[in-house]
Design a protein around this motif. Structure first.
Motif, PDB file in Angstrom:
ATOM      1  N   GLU A 190       0.802  -1.217   0.000  1.00  0.00           N
ATOM      2  CA  GLU A 190       0.000   0.000   0.000  1.00  0.00           C
ATOM      3  C   GLU A 190       0.838   1.272   0.000  1.00  0.00           C
ATOM      4  O   GLU A 190       0.321   2.351  -0.281  1.00  0.00           O
ATOM      5  CB  GLU A 190      -0.951   0.012   1.187  1.00  0.00           C
ATOM      6  CG  GLU A 190      -0.306   0.099   2.544  1.00  0.00           C
ATOM      7  CD  GLU A 190      -1.346   0.199   3.644  1.00  0.00           C
ATOM      8  OE1 GLU A 190      -2.551   0.180   3.339  1.00  0.00           O
ATOM      9  OE2 GLU A 190      -0.956   0.311   4.821  1.00  0.00           O
ATOM     10  N   GLN A 248      -3.196   6.207  -5.732  1.00  0.00           N
ATOM     11  CA  GLN A 248      -4.219   5.164  -5.773  1.00  0.00           C
ATOM     12  C   GLN A 248      -4.069   4.179  -4.626  1.00  0.00           C
ATOM     13  O   GLN A 248      -5.040   3.806  -3.962  1.00  0.00           O
ATOM     14  CB  GLN A 248      -4.141   4.412  -7.111  1.00  0.00           C
ATOM     15  CG  GLN A 248      -4.617   5.182  -8.320  1.00  0.00           C
ATOM     16  CD  GLN A 248      -4.424   4.374  -9.580  1.00  0.00           C
ATOM     17  OE1 GLN A 248      -3.296   4.211 -10.063  1.00  0.00           O
ATOM     18  NE2 GLN A 248      -5.505   3.832 -10.115  1.00  0.00           N
ATOM     19  N   ARG A 251      -5.092   5.537  -1.243  1.00  0.00           N
ATOM     20  CA  ARG A 251      -6.549   5.651  -1.056  1.00  0.00           C
ATOM     21  C   ARG A 251      -7.232   4.285  -1.001  1.00  0.00           C
ATOM     22  O   ARG A 251      -8.222   4.115  -0.290  1.00  0.00           O
ATOM     23  CB  ARG A 251      -7.163   6.476  -2.187  1.00  0.00           C
ATOM     24  CG  ARG A 251      -6.694   7.920  -2.208  1.00  0.00           C
ATOM     25  CD  ARG A 251      -7.340   8.688  -3.341  1.00  0.00           C
ATOM     26  NE  ARG A 251      -8.776   8.845  -3.131  1.00  0.00           N
ATOM     27  CZ  ARG A 251      -9.338   9.832  -2.439  1.00  0.00           C
ATOM     28  NH1 ARG A 251      -8.570  10.772  -1.883  1.00  0.00           N
ATOM     29  NH2 ARG A 251     -10.642   9.920  -2.294  1.00  0.00           N
ATOM     30  N   LYS A 252      -6.712   3.311  -1.741  1.00  0.00           N
ATOM     31  CA  LYS A 252      -7.400   2.026  -1.867  1.00  0.00           C
ATOM     32  C   LYS A 252      -6.654   0.847  -1.254  1.00  0.00           C
ATOM     33  O   LYS A 252      -7.148  -0.275  -1.293  1.00  0.00           O
ATOM     34  CB  LYS A 252      -7.673   1.735  -3.346  1.00  0.00           C
ATOM     35  CG  LYS A 252      -8.546   2.780  -4.021  1.00  0.00           C
ATOM     36  CD  LYS A 252      -8.802   2.415  -5.471  1.00  0.00           C
ATOM     37  CE  LYS A 252      -9.672   3.441  -6.162  1.00  0.00           C
ATOM     38  NZ  LYS A 252      -9.940   3.073  -7.579  1.00  0.00           N
ATOM     39  N   PHE A 288      -8.045  -3.970  -5.420  1.00  0.00           N
ATOM     40  CA  PHE A 288      -7.513  -3.266  -4.257  1.00  0.00           C
ATOM     41  C   PHE A 288      -8.094  -3.848  -2.972  1.00  0.00           C
ATOM     42  O   PHE A 288      -9.168  -4.462  -2.964  1.00  0.00           O
ATOM     43  CB  PHE A 288      -7.827  -1.768  -4.342  1.00  0.00           C
ATOM     44  CG  PHE A 288      -7.080  -1.055  -5.440  1.00  0.00           C
ATOM     45  CD1 PHE A 288      -5.768  -0.648  -5.257  1.00  0.00           C
ATOM     46  CD2 PHE A 288      -7.690  -0.803  -6.658  1.00  0.00           C
ATOM     47  CE1 PHE A 288      -5.078   0.004  -6.277  1.00  0.00           C
ATOM     48  CE2 PHE A 288      -7.014  -0.153  -7.671  1.00  0.00           C
ATOM     49  CZ  PHE A 288      -5.702   0.254  -7.485  1.00  0.00           C
ATOM     50  N   ASP A 317     -12.286  -0.960  -0.343  1.00  0.00           N
ATOM     51  CA  ASP A 317     -13.313  -0.464  -1.247  1.00  0.00           C
ATOM     52  C   ASP A 317     -13.802   0.904  -0.789  1.00  0.00           C
ATOM     53  O   ASP A 317     -13.721   1.265   0.392  1.00  0.00           O
ATOM     54  CB  ASP A 317     -14.504  -1.431  -1.304  1.00  0.00           C
ATOM     55  CG  ASP A 317     -14.126  -2.771  -1.902  1.00  0.00           C
ATOM     56  OD1 ASP A 317     -13.276  -2.784  -2.817  1.00  0.00           O
ATOM     57  OD2 ASP A 317     -14.669  -3.801  -1.458  1.00  0.00           O
ATOM     58  N   GLN A 318     -14.314   1.636  -1.708  1.00  0.00           N
ATOM     59  CA  GLN A 318     -14.959   2.917  -1.409  1.00  0.00           C
ATOM     60  C   GLN A 318     -16.440   2.821  -1.751  1.00  0.00           C
ATOM     61  O   GLN A 318     -16.797   2.086  -2.675  1.00  0.00           O
ATOM     62  CB  GLN A 318     -14.293   4.052  -2.203  1.00  0.00           C
ATOM     63  CG  GLN A 318     -12.852   4.334  -1.752  1.00  0.00           C
ATOM     64  CD  GLN A 318     -12.207   5.433  -2.562  1.00  0.00           C
ATOM     65  OE1 GLN A 318     -12.419   5.541  -3.770  1.00  0.00           O
ATOM     66  NE2 GLN A 318     -11.407   6.250  -1.924  1.00  0.00           N
ATOM     67  N   TYR A 338     -15.726   4.570   2.111  1.00  0.00           N
ATOM     68  CA  TYR A 338     -15.020   4.018   3.246  1.00  0.00           C
ATOM     69  C   TYR A 338     -15.969   3.643   4.379  1.00  0.00           C
ATOM     70  O   TYR A 338     -17.008   4.272   4.592  1.00  0.00           O
ATOM     71  CB  TYR A 338     -14.019   5.047   3.787  1.00  0.00           C
ATOM     72  CG  TYR A 338     -12.851   5.307   2.874  1.00  0.00           C
ATOM     73  CD1 TYR A 338     -12.110   4.265   2.327  1.00  0.00           C
ATOM     74  CD2 TYR A 338     -12.454   6.607   2.555  1.00  0.00           C
ATOM     75  CE1 TYR A 338     -11.030   4.501   1.501  1.00  0.00           C
ATOM     76  CE2 TYR A 338     -11.377   6.858   1.732  1.00  0.00           C
ATOM     77  CZ  TYR A 338     -10.672   5.795   1.210  1.00  0.00           C
ATOM     78  OH  TYR A 338      -9.603   6.028   0.389  1.00  0.00           O
ATOM     79  N   HIS A 349     -11.727   2.972   7.917  1.00  0.00           N
ATOM     80  CA  HIS A 349     -10.899   3.364   6.766  1.00  0.00           C
ATOM     81  C   HIS A 349     -11.007   4.849   6.450  1.00  0.00           C
ATOM     82  O   HIS A 349     -10.358   5.319   5.512  1.00  0.00           O
ATOM     83  CB  HIS A 349     -11.316   2.567   5.522  1.00  0.00           C
ATOM     84  CG  HIS A 349     -10.960   1.122   5.581  1.00  0.00           C
ATOM     85  ND1 HIS A 349     -11.732   0.132   5.013  1.00  0.00           N
ATOM     86  CD2 HIS A 349      -9.913   0.476   6.156  1.00  0.00           C
ATOM     87  CE1 HIS A 349     -11.187  -1.045   5.226  1.00  0.00           C
ATOM     88  NE2 HIS A 349     -10.078  -0.865   5.922  1.00  0.00           N
ATOM     89  N   ARG A 359      -7.945   7.197   5.673  1.00  0.00           N
ATOM     90  CA  ARG A 359      -7.108   7.033   4.482  1.00  0.00           C
ATOM     91  C   ARG A 359      -7.162   8.253   3.568  1.00  0.00           C
ATOM     92  O   ARG A 359      -6.174   8.569   2.888  1.00  0.00           O
ATOM     93  CB  ARG A 359      -7.537   5.789   3.705  1.00  0.00           C
ATOM     94  CG  ARG A 359      -7.455   4.487   4.474  1.00  0.00           C
ATOM     95  CD  ARG A 359      -7.619   3.300   3.544  1.00  0.00           C
ATOM     96  NE  ARG A 359      -6.440   3.124   2.711  1.00  0.00           N
ATOM     97  CZ  ARG A 359      -5.400   2.350   3.021  1.00  0.00           C
ATOM     98  NH1 ARG A 359      -5.403   1.683   4.159  1.00  0.00           N
ATOM     99  NH2 ARG A 359      -4.374   2.253   2.220  1.00  0.00           N
ATOM    100  N   LYS A 360      -8.279   8.950   3.542  1.00  0.00           N
ATOM    101  CA  LYS A 360      -8.406  10.062   2.593  1.00  0.00           C
ATOM    102  C   LYS A 360      -7.723  11.337   3.069  1.00  0.00           C
ATOM    103  O   LYS A 360      -7.704  12.337   2.337  1.00  0.00           O
ATOM    104  CB  LYS A 360      -9.884  10.344   2.330  1.00  0.00           C
ATOM    105  CG  LYS A 360     -10.704  10.687   3.551  1.00  0.00           C
ATOM    106  CD  LYS A 360     -12.170  10.779   3.192  1.00  0.00           C
ATOM    107  CE  LYS A 360     -13.043  11.043   4.404  1.00  0.00           C
ATOM    108  NZ  LYS A 360     -14.479  11.034   4.063  1.00  0.00           N
TER     109      LYS A 360
END
Length: 821
Positions: free
Chosen positions: A633, A757, A760-761, A781, A784-785, A787, A791, A794-795
């Motif tokens: 990641e 990417q 984020r994933k 990945f 999943d979005q 979130y 999660h 992560r953004k």
């Protein structure tokens, strides 16, 4: 049937609830057989007068008997048999046993959702299902189905409430800051570092607007006097919780979210103790007192036993296991005896059994008192108190908490003159665990422990039913040697069957979560469990003698027993074949779960319904595709199998934990590091990429690493986005370790994966099409979005926002031209 008499109906009512095995084993309980009918002999053309029932000609032999049984089968007869067995199962209380099953199904549904639901949907589902269940009481079958749906809805609601209640603030991005907080616990690692769990009180330089409430930070050393409850401060680099190391693997951010850990990191220097002006809350002071007691006991055990044996003894008695050497941990994992280290049902049962045995032995010294008092209940109460104390002193970890609930239910059943080891008590324990910690349902610990326990309880009940009502001749008189030999063989056989049953029930769960299986676990458990039983007896004895300072003989003998256990596990580990078995399909695990539920909970011939599910599970084990390439990641590590049990990576010093997981998933035994060449080209240049041999390691030069998959696809790893164009002409997959990168190739046949990417994933798995070179690679990945709550962080990272790494601005120059220091 129309021809049944009233007396026969009453006879059947009288035997409701009796096991089928007991019923047919006891002729007195069996319904009377119909009168024998005349048989049509060969050559006769008609039946005797007055006989209207069709009669078949008897035949001899196994084939003839099979034909008669098959001839009796018909769909109405099968339906009637299933309905009769289902009715009997309901009379025996299987509906209650299925309550935790449907609650767990609801929990799994919640955690499998693609998006986070609000409270309105699960509450509405619970209310609707409850109203429908009340309205359908006149239709039993419909009522049962709606009750099952209601329990599933309650499971969804329970998981939603726990997620909302946890609400752990998670660190969004890597950052260095001055952290001040109160120490919750300390773990002395095998590497020599100390890991501190800290409740954060403040952060400065910079001050975090959304600081996590609790973090885990390691330090090379700490000041003398630091203990649980101390207020410490130090400059630390904090990191957000990581996600799965590959798709469908264990999600560490999920575990951190429900454990309340918002970040981790390390001190850049030695933290210091700061004055504590504010008094901690009462609950915090109590928790610190318990933690300090645990550490004092662990230090005493280490000083008394010493070495790796002391670390294992501390793990068995107080749950402190961070200091166990890695080679011993790995040996126990390979041999399938690592469950000995984690305080769980085995340890709780051994402690409770030891205490009950000691109490019963003491009461036996006073026969007058024992004959007039319920000493069994007194022993059960003492055992209940002992495992409660063991739970507290072991740190109230999740596995110990779940095991305590299970054993507490069984001991309370003894206090109320109920059977202790029953499937109903196991169901009560499962309901309690699901109500307290629903997220545990999707974890390996819950699944494996309850699967093993259910299989053992079900097997024990089936064995008891099989022998119910059978008359056995009195045992012949044996010599002392013969008596001891028989007991030894019976004990070894029971231990072997226990290991086989529990291992079979948990095998697919272990493979799904860890991609490993222990081929010699049966032999290892047979060799080690007697030692462990003695060791746990000595552990209880040392705990009882420790307040009086008389524990040294028990600890000495305990250390010798652990030395033997370590030697046995190391010897078997050296002779154990590779334990990595690769990936299995999700549907296989679901099917074996259904088979296990049916086989352990059914008491009639409905148990046979588990066979199709078990067979389907075995047939679909390999119904999954192994990734061709795995990407971490952080976009720094890329790996691909190159044949011969080898895994090629693009870094000379890859992350050990990640690579170990990838090796087991891809059934690889060895790591092949890249061949590095200088910038001048040396023996390799990027222009030669098209001529790379398939199955060769990575070749790295000029910031680009290139390898060819055995399928022929070329994989390139690029450090700077400016070098992406160099690989566009020949690569099928390009991984760019740059958050500001974009798809510079503009070619649909070239898959470009950027650091943004992956941030984020999460980690990724890439699949090539072996049948077509013109089909672009597919990527999957880990996250999943949209979130889920664990999660959301992560953004917020710089990489997820497409920003380069943070650099401190240069200080302005002084008037004399020198840069400010």
């Amino acid at each position: 049937m129309a021809g049944r008499s009233r007396g026969s109906d009453q006879g059947e009512d009288a035997i409701v609830g009796v096991s089928e095995r007991s019923l047919f084993a006891n002729p007195a309980l069996a319904p009377s057989a119909p009168a024998a009918l005349p048989v049509l002999r060969p050559g006769e053309q008609s039946l005797p007068e007055g006989i209207n029932a069709p009669v078949t000609v008897p035949r001899t032999g196994a084939v003839a008997r099979l034909r008669r049984h098959l001839g009796r089968l018909s769909w109405p007869r099968v339906q009637a048999g299933v309905a009769s067995a289902a009715t009997l199962e309901l009379d025996r209380g299987i509906a209650f046993l299925l309550v935790p099953v449907f609650l767990a199904m609801g929990v799994i549904v919640y955690f499998s959702m693609a998006a986070e639901p609000g409270f309105v949907q699960p509450i509405a589902a619970v209310v609707l299902m409850a109203l429908c269940a009340v309205a359908s009481r006149s239709w039993p079958r419909t009522h049962l189905c709606l009750m099952a749906a209601l329990l599933c809805a309650l499971g969804v609601l329970a998981a939603k409430v726990e997620t909302w209640r946890a609400g752990t603030p998670m660190l969004g991005s890597e950052i260095a800051t001055q952290v001040t907080g109160r120490v919750v616990s300390l773990d002395y690692m095998e590497t020599g570092r100390i890991r501190l769990t800290i409740d954060v009180t403040s952060t400065v330089r910079p001050k975090l607007r959304y600081a996590p409430e609790r973090v885990r930070i390691s330090a090379a050393k700490i000041p003398a006097g630091v203990k649980a409850g101390s207020l410490v401060s130090g400059y630390a680099r904090l990191l957000p919780p990581t996600g799965p190391v590959r798709p469908d693997s264990y999600d560490f951010s999920f575990d951190s979210y429900f454990a309340g850990i918002g970040g981790s990191g390390f001190f850049m220097g030695t933290p210091r103790i700061v004055p504590d002006d504010d008094e901690a809350p009462l609950w915090s002071r109590l928790a610190s007192s318990v933690e300090n007691t645990r550490q004092d006991i662990a230090d005493h055990i280490r000083a008394s036993v010493g070495g790796a044996e002391g670390e294992i003894a501390a793990a068995l008695m107080v749950g402190v296991r961070a200091g166990i050497p890695d080679e011993i941990n790995e040996a126990m994992r390979r041999t399938g005896i690592y469950h000995i280290i984690s305080i769980s049902g085995l340890h709780m049962a051994l402690v409770a059994g030891t205490v009950m045995m000691l109490m019963r032995g003491v009461f036996a010294l006073f026969p007058d008192f024992s004959s007039r008092r319920p000493v069994k209940k007194y022993a059960a109460a003492a055992a209940l108190f002992s495992i409660a104390a063991y739970l507290v002193i072991s740190g109230v970890v999740v596995a110990a908490e779940r095991s305590f609930i299970m054993l507490a239910v069984m001991l309370i059943a003894v206090l109320f003159d109920r059977a202790a080891l029953t499937m109903r008590n196991l169901a009560i324990s499962a309901i309690a665990v699901i109500a307290v910690s629903p997220h545990e349902v999707v974890g390996p610990s819950f699944q494996m422990s309850f699967a093993a326990t259910a299989a053992l309880v079900g097997a024990y009940a089936g064995w008891a039913d099989h022998h119910a009502g059978k008359t056995r001749p009195p045992a012949p008189k044996r010599s002392l040697a013969g008596f001891l030999t028989r007991k030894l063989l019976l004990g070894a056989g029971g231990l072997a069957m226990t290991s086989i049953i529990a291992g079979s029930a948990t095998a697919l769960f272990a493979i799904w979560h860890f991609q490993r299986v222990s081929p010699l676990s049966l032999f290892a458990n047979l060799a080690v469990m007697p030692i462990v039983s003695v060791v746990m007896f000595l552990a209880v004895a040392s705990a009882l003698l420790m307040p009086f300072g008389l524990d040294w003989p028990a600890l000495y003998l305990m250390g010798k027993g652990l030395t033997a256990m370590i030697a046995v596990s190391a010897w078997i580990s050296e002779r154990s074949p590779i334990d990595g078995v690769g990936l299995i399909s999700r549907q296989s695990v679901l099917l074996v779960t259904v088979a296990l539920v049916i086989a352990t909970m059914a008491t009639t011939r409905l148990r046979l319904a588990a066979l199709p599910f078990a067979l389907a599970s075995l047939l679909t084990v390999s119904d999954t595709r192994t990734p061709d390439v795995l990407i971490s990641e952080d976009a720094r590590l890329v790996a691909l199998p190159i044949g011969g049990g080898e895994l090629a990576v693009n870094r000379a010093r890859p992350n050990e934990f990640t690579v170990d997981n990838w090796k087991r998933a891809l059934t690889s035994e060895a790591i092949v590091v890249p061949e590095m060449f200088d910038k001048a080209g040396g023996q390799f240049a990027i222009a030669d990429a098209a001529n790379l041999p398939a199955g060769a390691p990575f070749y790295c030069t000029e910031g680009v690493c290139i390898a060819r998959h055995p399928s022929g696809a070329i994989i390139a790893h690029v450090e700077d986005r400016k070098d992406t164009w160099k690989a566009c002409a020949f690569a099928d997959l390009i991984v760019v370790n740059d958050a500001t990168a974009y798809d510079a190739c503009h070619n649909p046949l070239v898959l470009v994966v950027t650091k943004r990417q992956l941030a984020r994933k999460g980690s990724a798995a890439v699949f090539f099409d072996p049948r077509s070179a013109t089909t672009p690679a597919k990527i999957e990945f880990a996250v999943d979005q949209p979130y889920r709550p664990w999660h959301e962080q992560r953004k917020f990272s710089r990489e997820a926002r497409g920003l380069p790494p943070y650099k401190k601005p240069d200080k302005p120059d002084k008037p004399d031209g020198k840069q400010a220091q």
